[in-house]
Design an enzyme around this catalytic site. Structure first.
Site, mmCIF file in Angstrom:
data_model
loop_
_atom_site.group_PDB
_atom_site.id
_atom_site.type_symbol
_atom_site.label_atom_id
_atom_site.label_comp_id
_atom_site.label_asym_id
_atom_site.label_seq_id
_atom_site.Cartn_x
_atom_site.Cartn_y
_atom_site.Cartn_z
ATOM 1 C CE LYS A 200 60.793 -16.623 -68.521
ATOM 2 N NZ LYS A 200 61.063 -15.528 -69.118
ATOM 3 C CD GLU A 206 70.192 -26.110 -60.836
ATOM 4 O OE1 GLU A 206 71.273 -24.952 -60.570
ATOM 5 O OE2 GLU A 206 69.095 -26.026 -62.171
ATOM 6 N N GLY A 260 63.208 -13.795 -64.218
ATOM 7 C CA GLY A 260 63.139 -15.507 -63.382
ATOM 8 C C GLY A 260 63.145 -14.063 -61.651
ATOM 9 N NE ARG A 261 68.213 -10.029 -61.784
ATOM 10 C CZ ARG A 261 67.830 -10.088 -63.226
ATOM 11 N NH1 ARG A 261 68.117 -11.554 -63.373
ATOM 12 N NH2 ARG A 261 68.721 -9.485 -64.267
ATOM 13 C CD GLU A 346 70.425 -14.489 -61.506
ATOM 14 O OE1 GLU A 346 70.785 -15.376 -60.438
ATOM 15 O OE2 GLU A 346 69.149 -13.466 -61.901
ATOM 16 C CG HIS A 377 73.148 -10.839 -29.340
ATOM 17 N ND1 HIS A 377 73.251 -10.486 -28.000
ATOM 18 C CD2 HIS A 377 71.408 -9.947 -29.453
ATOM 19 C CE1 HIS A 377 72.301 -9.365 -27.431
ATOM 20 N NE2 HIS A 377 71.295 -9.407 -28.158
ATOM 21 C CE LYS A 505 72.309 -23.173 -65.543
ATOM 22 N NZ LYS A 505 70.885 -22.352 -65.636
#
Length: 538
Positions: A200, A206, A260-261, A346, A377, A505
């Site tokens: 954005k 990153e 964002g999510r 979040e 399992h 961050k």
């Protein structure tokens, strides 16, 4: 308008629900089913291609009615209207929450309609080879570079819908992990690789680190400074994108009113559209819009997201569960639990209410899971015989995609059987009777019988869908988004900010200069020790 600030523990319904918890303490799922012949009538909802059954949860009709009263007292209907009206319900950031507009085909604004047309045109040109690399070759691979919502949603959807994919291969780079990035790039041909950079602000550490790695890779491998044929960007920072070397016509919009999510319904979903074609991407949006309308218009007691949110609140706040399992019975949805971890944790991992006060009740749960039958399992041992209450969502499909009936019948028999086992359990009497029927001696029975007992009474919810396709996936993801919203409303927290991701961050940015060669500042002993080891200082 802003969301109401109602402490749920002060409502009449909450206090009555505490009483209900005590009244139900001697009941089990088996006893509740034997007492209530109408249980499926009020604890299941059939809508469109969804058949949702939450009757295997530890509550009765009075409990359910009180939960709907709780939703009413917490003004869920008003809150839904505020959401869709675009009121600034993300109050701490002063923003509306309008990801639903990205999939609104009835009244979408002209900018969003133009975005869709651009996604359609661009996707088609990448797929058919109209847009080519700088050496004139058609693209074979597309790499999405983003993190958080710019990665998890598109990656999950591309994986979920790979039955519908075309010949293009879609890859994802998110973690600022050079080793992983090199492993992705070493399999690709730079002449036929296209990159989508999603950020954005176009400042995310990153994403920009990884974008520059990709840029340097293209420049070095193709011996060129010109990268515009191989990159597009999804961002609000047009100048920074142009400075990076990307053509303005290859820049796609993002909006402040979309977190964002919740962003894969718009330009962030470009990788999805390229993978499955725009027509299928549109069906994905239409499915989500269908669930939006259901959420907006259905009464509380027949509203799938609201009912599932209320069941979650009952399990968490009254029965004491702290985690929730997400168990899709299809390998296509193997990334869904990871995606929902961000979407749900979040959003609702907050301990400050909308009045700025510390909450005195449980809010966001730990979300985890995996695909059946693999998980049977693995961690199902803990769910069946552990000492923790772990409600699970079981997601299944009536029809397979490739048509292997034998495998699908076995898969779905496990789907139904596990929920039944979690509900019914197996008593000591049943264990002993079974062992005797196999002529096992008394000593062995006495020694081993207790280990084979299952308490049962473990809550599950079944979300059974006709078939996995772009539309039904859109419905499913939209459903979970609205569950998040409903829980946030009732818990009296802000679901659409994420201040909790900032501090680490900020500290990492400061520590980076020390790792790269600067003076080590004064820290706690452990932090200083780590920095010295990383700088090879004894």
């Amino acid at each position: 308008m802003s969301l109401h600030k109602i402490n749920p523990t002060e409502t009449k319904a909450w206090k009555k629900l505490i009483e209900q918890k005590h009244n139900l303490s001697t009941e089990t799922l088996n006893s509740l089913f034997s007492k209530e012949s109408n249980r499926l009538n009020y604890l299941s909802i059939k809508w469109d291609c969804f058949d949702v059954d939450f009757s295997k949860n530890i509550l009765n009709e009075k409990t359910f009615n009180l939960l709907t009263e709780l939703a009413e007292e917490c003004k869920i209907s008003d809150s839904i209207k505020m959401l869709f009206d675009g009121d600034k319900i993300n109050e701490t950031e002063g923003r509306s929450v309008l990801h639903t507009e990205l999939r609104n085909f009835k009244t979408s604004n002209s900018s969003i309609v133009a975005d869709r047309e651009k996604i359609k045109s661009f996707s088609s040109k990448i797929i058919d080879g109209t847009i080519k690399g700088c050496t004139g070759k058609k693209f074979t691979d597309v790499v999405n570079i983003g993190i958080g919502g710019s990665d998890l949603g598109p990656k999950m959807a591309v994986e979920a819908l790979k039955f519908y994919k075309n010949s293009l291969n879609i890859h994802f780079i998110s973690n600022v992990d050079g080793d992983h990035n090199e492993e992705v790039l070493k399999t690709l041909n730079p002449e036929t690789t296209f990159f989508i950079v999603v950020s954005k602000t176009f400042t995310t550490q990153e994403t920009l680190t990884n974008a520059n790695l990709a840029k340097n890779w293209i420049q070095k491998k193709l011996d060129t400074k010109e990268i515009q044929n191989h990159f597009c960007a999804i961002s609000t920072n047009v100048n920074a994108v142009k400075d990076f070397g990307i053509d303005e016509e290859y820049i796609f919009k993002m909006y402040d009113f979309v977190g964002g999510r919740f962003s894969m319904w718009g330009s962030v979903g470009l990788s999805i559209s390229i993978s499955i074609g725009y027509d299928n991407f549109k069906k994905f949006l239409i499915g989500a819009e269908k669930m939006d309308i259901h959420f907006k218009e259905s009464p509380i007691e027949k509203n799938i997201p609201i009912c599932l949110a209320l069941i979650g609140i009952w399990n968490s706040n009254f029965l004491g569960s702290h985690t929730q399992g997400i168990i899709p019975y299809t390998e296509y949805l193997n990334l869904l639990p990871s995606y929902l971890q961000q979407s749900m944790m979040e959003s609702n991992g907050k301990n400050i209410d909308r009045s700025g006060k510390k909450v005195n009740y449980s809010t966001g749960n730990i979300i985890w899971g995996g695909t059946g039958t693999n998980t049977q399992h693995a961690f199902f041992q803990l769910i069946h015989q552990g000492d923790k209450l772990i409600p699970c969502d079981f997601i299944g499909f009536k029809k397979s995609l490739h048509g292997n009936k034998d495998s699908h019948n076995k898969l779905m028999s496990n789907y139904v059987g596990q929920m039944q086992a979690l509900m019914k359990g197996r008593s000591l009497y049943e264990v002993v009777s079974e062992m005797k029927s196999k002529n096992i001696d008394e000593e062995t029975i006495n020694k081993n019988a207790n280990f084979k007992v299952f308490d049962g009474n473990k809550p599950t919810t079944s979300i059974l869908i006709d078939q996995l396709n772009p539309e039904s996936l859109g419905m499913l993801i939209s459903m979970y988004e609205h569950i998040v919203f409903t829980k946030g409303v009732i818990w009296n927290i802000f679901s659409f900010d994420q201040w909790g991701v900032e501090l680490g961050k900020v500290l990492a940015s400061k520590l980076l200069t020390e790792i790269k060669g600067g003076e080590i500042s004064t820290h706690d002993d452990s932090t200083e020790s780590h920095l010295k080891k990383l700088k090879n200082i004894s």
